[in-house]
Scaffold this motif. Sequence first.
Motif, PDB file in Angstrom:
ATOM      1  N   LEU A   1       4.192  -6.132  -7.105  1.00  0.00           N
ATOM      2  CA  LEU A   1       2.993  -5.309  -6.901  1.00  0.00           C
ATOM      3  C   LEU A   1       2.960  -4.161  -7.898  1.00  0.00           C
ATOM      4  N   PHE A   2       1.768  -3.841  -8.346  1.00  0.00           N
ATOM      5  CA  PHE A   2       1.528  -2.743  -9.277  1.00  0.00           C
ATOM      6  C   PHE A   2       0.506  -1.792  -8.658  1.00  0.00           C
ATOM      7  N   PRO A   3       0.935  -0.935  -7.735  1.00  0.00           N
ATOM      8  CA  PRO A   3      -0.045  -0.044  -7.095  1.00  0.00           C
ATOM      9  C   PRO A   3      -0.644   0.942  -8.089  1.00  0.00           C
ATOM     10  N   ASP A   4      -1.886   1.266  -7.861  1.00  0.00           N
ATOM     11  CA  ASP A   4      -2.592   2.212  -8.721  1.00  0.00           C
ATOM     12  C   ASP A   4      -2.869   3.498  -7.941  1.00  0.00           C
ATOM     13  N   ILE A   5      -1.841   3.996  -7.273  1.00  0.00           N
ATOM     14  CA  ILE A   5      -2.001   5.210  -6.487  1.00  0.00           C
ATOM     15  C   ILE A   5      -0.967   6.243  -6.912  1.00  0.00           C
ATOM     16  N   LYS A   6      -1.356   7.500  -6.828  1.00  0.00           N
ATOM     17  CA  LYS A   6      -0.493   8.588  -7.298  1.00  0.00           C
ATOM     18  C   LYS A   6       0.763   8.720  -6.464  1.00  0.00           C
ATOM     19  N   THR A   7       0.615   8.667  -5.154  1.00  0.00           N
ATOM     20  CA  THR A   7       1.756   8.842  -4.267  1.00  0.00           C
ATOM     21  C   THR A   7       1.807   7.678  -3.286  1.00  0.00           C
ATOM     22  N   ILE A   8       2.934   6.980  -3.300  1.00  0.00           N
ATOM     23  CA  ILE A   8       3.123   5.864  -2.386  1.00  0.00           C
ATOM     24  C   ILE A   8       3.587   6.442  -1.052  1.00  0.00           C
ATOM     25  N   GLY A   9       2.830   6.184  -0.013  1.00  0.00           N
ATOM     26  CA  GLY A   9       3.155   6.695   1.308  1.00  0.00           C
ATOM     27  C   GLY A   9       3.499   5.581   2.280  1.00  0.00           C
ATOM     28  N   ILE A  10       3.749   5.979   3.506  1.00  0.00           N
ATOM     29  CA  ILE A  10       4.156   5.032   4.537  1.00  0.00           C
ATOM     30  C   ILE A  10       3.055   4.005   4.829  1.00  0.00           C
ATOM     31  N   ASN A  11       1.793   4.408   4.718  1.00  0.00           N
ATOM     32  CA  ASN A  11       0.699   3.451   4.962  1.00  0.00           C
ATOM     33  C   ASN A  11       0.694   2.337   3.920  1.00  0.00           C
ATOM     34  N   TYR A  12       0.971   2.674   2.669  1.00  0.00           N
ATOM     35  CA  TYR A  12       1.049   1.639   1.637  1.00  0.00           C
ATOM     36  C   TYR A  12       2.200   0.684   1.951  1.00  0.00           C
ATOM     37  N   MET A  13       3.340   1.224   2.396  1.00  0.00           N
ATOM     38  CA  MET A  13       4.488   0.379   2.717  1.00  0.00           C
ATOM     39  C   MET A  13       4.169  -0.543   3.893  1.00  0.00           C
ATOM     40  N   LYS A  14       3.415  -0.053   4.860  1.00  0.00           N
ATOM     41  CA  LYS A  14       2.990  -0.910   5.973  1.00  0.00           C
ATOM     42  C   LYS A  14       2.099  -2.033   5.457  1.00  0.00           C
ATOM     43  N   ASP A  15       1.203  -1.696   4.522  1.00  0.00           N
ATOM     44  CA  ASP A  15       0.340  -2.720   3.926  1.00  0.00           C
ATOM     45  C   ASP A  15       1.158  -3.779   3.183  1.00  0.00           C
ATOM     46  N   VAL A  16       2.213  -3.338   2.491  1.00  0.00           N
ATOM     47  CA  VAL A  16       3.090  -4.270   1.775  1.00  0.00           C
ATOM     48  C   VAL A  16       3.750  -5.225   2.767  1.00  0.00           C
ATOM     49  N   CYS A  17       4.234  -4.693   3.876  1.00  0.00           N
ATOM     50  CA  CYS A  17       4.875  -5.539   4.899  1.00  0.00           C
ATOM     51  C   CYS A  17       3.893  -6.559   5.474  1.00  0.00           C
ATOM     52  N   VAL A  18       2.663  -6.140   5.700  1.00  0.00           N
ATOM     53  CA  VAL A  18       1.641  -7.061   6.206  1.00  0.00           C
ATOM     54  C   VAL A  18       1.378  -8.163   5.176  1.00  0.00           C
ATOM     55  N   ARG A  19       1.289  -7.772   3.923  1.00  0.00           N
ATOM     56  CA  ARG A  19       1.042  -8.754   2.859  1.00  0.00           C
ATOM     57  C   ARG A  19       2.205  -9.745   2.759  1.00  0.00           C
ATOM     58  N   LEU A  20       3.435  -9.230   2.825  1.00  0.00           N
ATOM     59  CA  LEU A  20       4.606 -10.109   2.781  1.00  0.00           C
ATOM     60  C   LEU A  20       4.622 -11.062   3.970  1.00  0.00           C
TER      61      LEU A  20
END
Length: 195
Positions: free
Chosen positions: A78-97
């Motif tokens: 994954l290549f996120p285009d966000i300034k700060t990776i937060g817990i919500n992004y990590m939750k989204d990654v887990c859902v995607r996985l």
Amino acid sequence: MVYETYNKITSEDEFMRMFRIYRTTHEMLKDRGYVVPEGFDKYNYFHRHCVRDGELVKELMMFQVQKEHYPGDRILVLFPDIKTIGINYMKDVCVRLRDLEIGKAIIIYPGTFTIQASKAVQSMNTTEESLYKVELFSERELVVNITQHEFVPKHIVLNAEEKRALLRNNIKETQLPRIQITDPISKYLGVKKGQ
């Protein structure tokens, strides 16, 4: 989910920088034994697949590969285009996985991680019962492929049988040279403690 994103990437210099990161990522996975599509190292391929209306779309850079002899061993990049990776992004990654039925991911990020997101990644990687393992690379770590530098010798990760064969020669494991797990070449090869 709405995230604060970086400015749009439209300059040729930035396209080239992101292409180098993309290419190094593919080379890294190929060096780890994953099947990498042909043509990934060509700028035209990158431009054709990841640029829309003159702008680089990092979501289009995302890809997954599998091990050559172990098709069940897949990894999502994954290549996120966000300034700060937060817990919500990590939750989204887990859902995607979970949805893709993939157990491993590499996140190549441009900015920083919040403390909560960093703790979540650490927990995933150290807990045996965790369903997902996530590796983190900042973009600047992958602009250049360190294995192609003239002062970096070839590193080879031994499998368990090769390690046993080496230790049969009256050599103790404590006598072998050590490399830190945080060393750039260790990260590049994705080695684990004890390998």
